[in-house]
Design a protein around this motif. Structure first.
Motif, PDB file in Angstrom:
ATOM      1  N   GLU A 358       9.983   3.597  -3.656  1.00 25.64           N
ATOM      2  CA  GLU A 358       8.562   3.878  -4.265  1.00 25.64           C
ATOM      3  C   GLU A 358       8.541   5.529  -4.686  1.00 25.64           C
ATOM      4  O   GLU A 358       7.774   5.895  -5.369  1.00 25.64           O
ATOM      5  CB  GLU A 358       7.430   3.724  -3.125  1.00 25.64           C
ATOM      6  CG  GLU A 358       7.465   4.631  -1.783  1.00 25.64           C
ATOM      7  CD  GLU A 358       6.304   4.228  -1.181  1.00 25.64           C
ATOM      8  OE1 GLU A 358       5.154   4.177  -1.641  1.00 25.64           O
ATOM      9  OE2 GLU A 358       6.143   4.148   0.209  1.00 25.64           O
ATOM     10  N   LEU A 410       5.868   5.172  -8.169  1.00 26.64           N
ATOM     11  CA  LEU A 410       5.451   3.893  -7.482  1.00 26.64           C
ATOM     12  C   LEU A 410       4.725   4.119  -6.403  1.00 26.64           C
ATOM     13  O   LEU A 410       4.665   5.217  -5.794  1.00 26.64           O
ATOM     14  CB  LEU A 410       6.456   2.995  -7.512  1.00 26.64           C
ATOM     15  CG  LEU A 410       7.260   2.661  -8.613  1.00 26.64           C
ATOM     16  CD1 LEU A 410       8.621   1.938  -8.259  1.00 26.64           C
ATOM     17  CD2 LEU A 410       6.586   2.218  -9.718  1.00 26.64           C
ATOM     18  N   ASP A 411       3.679   3.182  -5.915  1.00 22.15           N
ATOM     19  CA  ASP A 411       3.018   3.336  -4.728  1.00 22.15           C
ATOM     20  C   ASP A 411       3.182   1.740  -3.847  1.00 22.15           C
ATOM     21  O   ASP A 411       2.565   0.914  -4.311  1.00 22.15           O
ATOM     22  CB  ASP A 411       1.596   3.520  -4.851  1.00 22.15           C
ATOM     23  CG  ASP A 411       0.963   3.720  -3.532  1.00 22.15           C
ATOM     24  OD1 ASP A 411       1.628   3.560  -2.251  1.00 22.15           O
ATOM     25  OD2 ASP A 411      -0.210   4.408  -3.547  1.00 22.15           O
ATOM     26  N   ARG A 412       4.197   1.761  -3.122  1.00 28.48           N
ATOM     27  CA  ARG A 412       4.367   0.422  -2.290  1.00 28.48           C
ATOM     28  C   ARG A 412       2.949  -0.068  -1.411  1.00 28.48           C
ATOM     29  O   ARG A 412       2.682  -1.356  -1.584  1.00 28.48           O
ATOM     30  CB  ARG A 412       5.523   0.562  -1.234  1.00 28.48           C
ATOM     31  CG  ARG A 412       5.850  -0.746  -0.722  1.00 28.48           C
ATOM     32  CD  ARG A 412       6.303  -0.626   0.669  1.00 28.48           C
ATOM     33  NE  ARG A 412       5.326  -0.129   1.617  1.00 28.48           N
ATOM     34  CZ  ARG A 412       4.766  -1.041   2.014  1.00 28.48           C
ATOM     35  NH1 ARG A 412       4.495  -2.446   2.027  1.00 28.48           N
ATOM     36  NH2 ARG A 412       3.558  -0.484   3.086  1.00 28.48           N
ATOM     37  N   SER A 416       3.822  -4.157  -3.338  1.00 28.63           N
ATOM     38  CA  SER A 416       5.073  -4.051  -2.797  1.00 28.63           C
ATOM     39  C   SER A 416       6.051  -4.742  -3.883  1.00 28.63           C
ATOM     40  O   SER A 416       7.450  -4.661  -3.468  1.00 28.63           O
ATOM     41  CB  SER A 416       4.904  -4.771  -1.568  1.00 28.63           C
ATOM     42  OG  SER A 416       4.500  -6.134  -1.665  1.00 28.63           O
ATOM     43  N   VAL A 442       9.516  -3.043  -4.137  1.00 30.47           N
ATOM     44  CA  VAL A 442       9.713  -1.766  -4.017  1.00 30.47           C
ATOM     45  C   VAL A 442       9.893  -1.435  -2.420  1.00 30.47           C
ATOM     46  O   VAL A 442       9.157  -1.763  -1.590  1.00 30.47           O
ATOM     47  CB  VAL A 442       8.026  -1.234  -4.214  1.00 30.47           C
ATOM     48  CG1 VAL A 442       7.929   0.135  -3.966  1.00 30.47           C
ATOM     49  CG2 VAL A 442       7.690  -1.684  -5.845  1.00 30.47           C
TER      50      VAL A 442
END
Length: 574
Positions: A358, A410-412, A416, A442
């Motif tokens: 991420e 990105l941001d898990r 996800s 991710v």
């Protein structure tokens, strides 16, 4: 033995030229090699690793491979040596037919580096085909009234080789009545003609036997022969004549099978069988004979199977009109095939990641895709896009290659996994579309600290409590995943009445339960202020603190005492 050594020398010189050409092209940023056809499988084509300055260890470790646009794979990469070699025996005539240059294109994919390199290999001709005639036994019919100098077209020989290895000359032998003339067509093709050199006399000879020989320019030369039998007929003084020298028609590639594409017409003013005209293809390739049929009586050209613009854009045919006396005329037929949008874009995922961290930087390549459309013009122009709402974008990598890259961080904890749809649409009307889905997971990074359920905690505990009594439980949650989300609790050390806090209370590391380690006395300690820390399992770990206030509640555990006046002293012994 001399011939074999000569061939080996020519092949070695050809391979040396291949290496020199490759070195020159690599300097321009593009690899190009040249090899003769019919090399055995596994033959050396070029040193890709050297020409691209790639390390051999990197080729093996990073998963390098060679791919071709079509189904056939003509080349392979030896990862141990970095050499490009033939994956099968290559027949130039089967691959490129009469094209002056036979270029096979492929790409080298280095998966670990997400890089693609274009490679062109020219397949050069060797003299492996002899000139051949469609028919090796021919019969020509001539009137005995034919004037000397009259010319009669003979069937052409065909040699699948090109250049000097192709057909170069014709020779005629067998009879003093005939000679040979070779004309050069507008396209440079040699057209043999039988020339009547001496007047015929049917009563003297009803038949004449000739041998037509075709030779190529190879070393040694290859030859092919056709036997010609000339039958001498009684007078037929008018030849058929086509209404036009060239017939041209344009048809779409989706014209139905069985359709009449055009009709050729020839007339002959003679009477009887001498005026009856029949039509034929004097010279036609096997490929064209499977596509077109000429009706002998009407001159109608019909379609036998579906046309494909991507296979051939035009056909040139020669038609012959022959009367009953054997005199003929020829005309050319040009059938042009127009494109129809009958091919959807093809998307091939050449390399792709299945998971990404991420914290990957924006612009990280996650996939390499190849897009092509076999149609032409606007029908073959492809526009690519990605599905909406995904943090990715497309970047052109090389010709028809695109890279799918991250557009932002990105941001898990928000998403996800992603199913990224690559869409392709051509410029046809209506447009044809296709798509491919990339599944990407991710991976978590420890970027979230534990968060307590409450901003602060407080509890009341009656004095004279039992040792080990549960006071309260603190709770914290971590938005990360796995070990990064595992929370442990501990007491931040301090002192109370000269003693460490850990001697008064303790925190259970796994559950956050706070226990009293001793019995409290309200008259000594009325409240405690302490801090509990929650720490996750990341590396390095993240943590947060919360304050806990513990109030000790008073109980009636002391009797009243009279302080004044003081009690009288007790009487002494009597």
């Amino acid at each position: 033995m001399v011939v074999r050594e000569g061939r080996c020398g020519r092949r070695q010189r050809a391979l040396l030229c291949c290496v020199l050409v490759a070195a020159w092209e690599a300097a321009r940023g593009q690899l190009r090699y040249s090899v003769p056809e019919e090399l055995p499988k596994g033959s050396f084509v070029g040193d890709v690793a050297k020409d691209l300055a790639l390390e051999l260890a990197a080729l093996g470790a990073r998963g390098a491979r060679v791919v071709s646009p079509g189904r056939a794979q003509y080349f392979a990469l030896h990862a141990s040596s970095g050499h490009l070699v033939t994956a099968e025996r290559i027949d130039r005539e089967q691959l490129c037919e009469k094209e002056p240059q036979c270029i096979v294109r492929c790409e080298l994919i280095v998966e670990g580096e997400m890089k693609v390199y274009a490679i062109e290999v020219e397949i050069t001709d060797i003299n492996d085909n002899s000139p051949t005639f469609k028919k090796v036994e021919l019969e020509e019919k001539m009137s005995e009234m034919t004037s000397p100098g009259a010319r009669f077209p003979l069937p052409k020989a065909h040699d699948r080789d090109i250049g000097t290895n192709s057909l170069q000359s014709y020779a005629l032998s067998g009879d003093e009545h005939f000679s040979l003339s070779v004309q050069a067509g507008a396209d440079g093709e040699k057209r043999p003609e039988l020339v009547l050199a001496k007047a015929l006399d049917r009563e003297e000879a009803a038949f004449h036997e000739l041998l037509l020989r075709a030779s190529d320019g190879g070393d040694p030369a290859r030859t092919g022969t056709a036997r010609i039998r000339v039958a001498v007929l009684d007078a037929n003084d008018n030849a058929p004549a086509f209404s036009q020298a060239v017939y041209a028609v344009r048809v779409p590639e989706d014209v139905p099978v069985g359709s009449t594409l055009l009709t050729v017409t020839a007339t002959d003013p003679d009477d009887g069988t001498n005026g009856e005209v029949r039509y034929s293809f004097p010279e036609i390739s096997d490929k064209a004979s499977n596509i077109f049929h000429l009706e002998p009586k009407t001159g109608a050209i019909e379609l036998l199977r579906n046309l494909d613009f991507e296979e051939a854009q035009s056909y040139e045919l020669e038609v012959q009109a022959r009367d009953g006396g054997g005199i003929s005329d020829t005309a050319k037929v040009v059938i042009s095939v127009t494109d129809v949008n009958d091919n959807a874009p093809e998307i091939s995922v050449r390399s792709a990641l299945s998971e990404i961290s991420e914290d990957a930087a924006p612009g990280t390549v996650v996939a390499l895709v190849h897009v092509q459309d076999r149609d032409s013009g606007a029908n073959g122009e492809v526009r690519c896009s990605l599905g909406e709402g995904v943090p990715f974008r497309l970047e052109r990598a090389l010709d028809d290659y695109y890279s799918v890259v991250t557009a932002r961080e990105l941001d898990r904890e928000r998403a996800s996994e992603y199913n990224v749809t690559v869409r392709a649409a051509d410029g046809g009307s209506p447009a044809l579309r296709s798509g491919a889905v990339l599944a990407l997971r991710v991976l978590d990074v420890n970027d979230n600290a534990p968060v307590f359920a409450e901003a602060r905690y407080s509890a009341r505990l009656p004095e004279n409590n039992a040792e080990g009594a549960l006071v309260l439980t603190v709770r914290a949650w971590d938005a990360d995943w796995g070990q990064n989300a595992r929370v442990r609790y501990r007491l931040r050390e301090g002192r109370l009445r000269g003693a460490p806090l850990s001697s008064y209370v303790s925190v259970q590391a796994e559950t956050g339960a706070l226990y009293a380690l001793r019995s409290f006395d309200y008259e000594e300690v009325r409240e405690l202020e302490l801090w509990v820390r929650a720490e996750d399992g990341g590396a390095p770990p993240l943590s947060s603190n919360v304050s806990v206030r513990l109030l000790i509640a008073d109980e009636n555990d002391n009797a009243p005492q009279v302080l004044y006046p003081p009690p009288p002293p007790a009487p002494g012994p009597g």
